[in-house]
Design an enzyme around this catalytic site. Structure first.
Site, PDB file in Angstrom:
ATOM      1  CD  GLU A  42      45.020  39.289  37.431  1.00 41.10           C
ATOM      2  OE1 GLU A  42      45.218  39.872  38.268  1.00 41.10           O
ATOM      3  OE2 GLU A  42      45.604  39.100  36.762  1.00 41.10           O
ATOM      4  CG  HIS A  78      47.759  41.873  38.204  1.00 32.90           C
ATOM      5  ND1 HIS A  78      47.575  41.088  39.029  1.00 32.90           N
ATOM      6  CD2 HIS A  78      48.791  42.675  38.700  1.00 32.90           C
ATOM      7  CE1 HIS A  78      48.309  41.198  40.127  1.00 32.90           C
ATOM      8  NE2 HIS A  78      49.058  42.352  39.825  1.00 32.90           N
ATOM      9  CB  CYS A 107      52.234  39.765  39.944  1.00 29.30           C
ATOM     10  SG  CYS A 107      52.392  41.326  41.026  1.00 29.30           S
TER      11      CYS A 107
END
Length: 366
Positions: free
Chosen positions: A334, A332, A247
């Site tokens: 994750e 992202h 990001c």
């Protein structure tokens, strides 16, 4: 609950009901298209300074639990929903959304036409806004909203102040915290990494003294060009240690390599953004939250190659350095919230570290 109003800088006024804190909220209004994940959205440091509107009509129906936070202290300035549930039902629920927002002094407003609000933002772009009581005339407040000076120190607000360690016996990772989500730490700890988290302004010399096997550049809020010290640090570590950026970390890596960034009209915020890996010829659904993106044309004069693109608007979603072990993605991996299609990237990061270690050992032997 008292009547409140949401005022946009273009003069649009929405009248609704207040919940959460009774304070006045000021910030940039943005929208998130996720159907779930409001707890992770509220606690995502990348929303620092923003008023977040959820496009899904009902929010708060599964409450707040202890497990889904992405940071200890939320940084959003306000929360906007169509309908808020005050009686959530979920086996993990510990408190409702209203109580949580009150505890963290975050104002909210519900009962407004969030579809209309979203269409305004999509047409005119993100804009400054205010949530406040209705006892003050909106005409008097519109100029205040228009004259709001937006902060440029969001990374400083969200980054850790001092280094700390999450110990283990695996690869030694230095995680540069620009406003990191806990999800990144969770993925690295799952893989037995020894993690040293350092502030956003940690120098390259101080980082290299930690003798890391790899460096993680995390997500964070705001304009990447507001963090020039991080750009300079990345320039100095490239080629010395493998780097993975996520990001804001992705944008900072691009700037450090000579590329450019630009602000998007209304950004990408949601849990179902399709991204195509043009190297593997595969498409993934991704979780995203960003206002800025790397300019595709600016990659031509750098040592970076485009690896992934957004299928909605063809913006840059992934890059890789052609000389040094470094790569990054705009979304992202994750998730939290969102699909876990791309968490394999953490494995690719560790594989890159191993390959770099083998290469260094062979060169030392030769």
């Amino acid at each position: 609950m008292a009547k409140r109003q949401l005022i946009l800088e273009d003069g649009t006024v929405f009248i609704g009901e207040g919940f959460g804190s009774e304070q006045t909220a000021k910030g940039e209004v943005v929208f998130n298209t996720g159907m779930t994940g409001y707890q992770e959205v509220i606690s995502d440091p990348s929303y620092c300074g923003q008023i977040v509107a959820m496009t899904y009509p009902l929010v708060g129906n599964y409450g707040i639990n202890r497990d889904d936070f992405e940071t200890v202290t939320p940084f959003i300035h306000g929360f906007v929903v169509k309908e808020v549930s005050d009686a959530p039902s979920n086996f993990r629920n510990e408190e409702n959304l209203d109580h949580f927002l009150k505890a963290h002094d975050i104002p909210g407003i519900y009962g407004i036409d969030t579809r209309k609000l979203t269409k305004i933002i999509r047409k005119h772009g993100t804009m400054k806004a205010m949530i406040t009581d209705v006892d003050v005339s909106s005409e008097k407040l519109i100029d205040q909203v228009r004259n709001l000076i937006m902060p440029t120190d969001q990374v400083k607000q969200t980054s850790t102040i001092k280094p700390y360690v999450v110990p283990s016996r695996g690869q030694r990772i230095v995680m540069v915290d620009f406003g990191a989500k806990h999800g990144i730490l969770r993925e690295l700890t799952k893989r037995n990494c020894h993690i040293t988290v350092v502030p956003h302004n940690y120098s390259a010399e101080a980082i290299l003294r930690l003798r890391p096997d790899g460096i993680m550049l995390t997500n964070g809020p705001g304009d990447p060009k507001d963090v020039p010290e991080a750009i300079e640090m990345i320039k100095q570590i490239l080629g010395k240690v493998p780097v993975f950026g996520i990001c804001l970390g992705h944008q900072l890596l691009a700037l450090a390599c000579g590329a450019d960034t630009e602000k998007l009209k209304f950004g990408h915020r949601g849990a179902n953004h399709p991204v195509k890996d043009i190297v593997k010829c595969k498409t993934y659904l991704t979780s995203q939250n960003h206002s800025y993106a790397v300019r595709a044309a600016s990659l031509d004069a750098t040592d970076l190659e485009l690896t992934q693109i957004a299928l909605n608007d063809h913006t840059v979603e992934g890059i890789k350095h052609t000389v040094y072990p470094a790569f990054s993605v705009q979304y992202h991996p994750e998730a939290s919230p969102g699909p876990e299609d791309t968490n394999y990237l953490f494995d690719e990061f560790l594989n890159m570290i191993t390959e770099n270690q083998v290469k260094n050992e062979e060169e030392a032997y030769d």
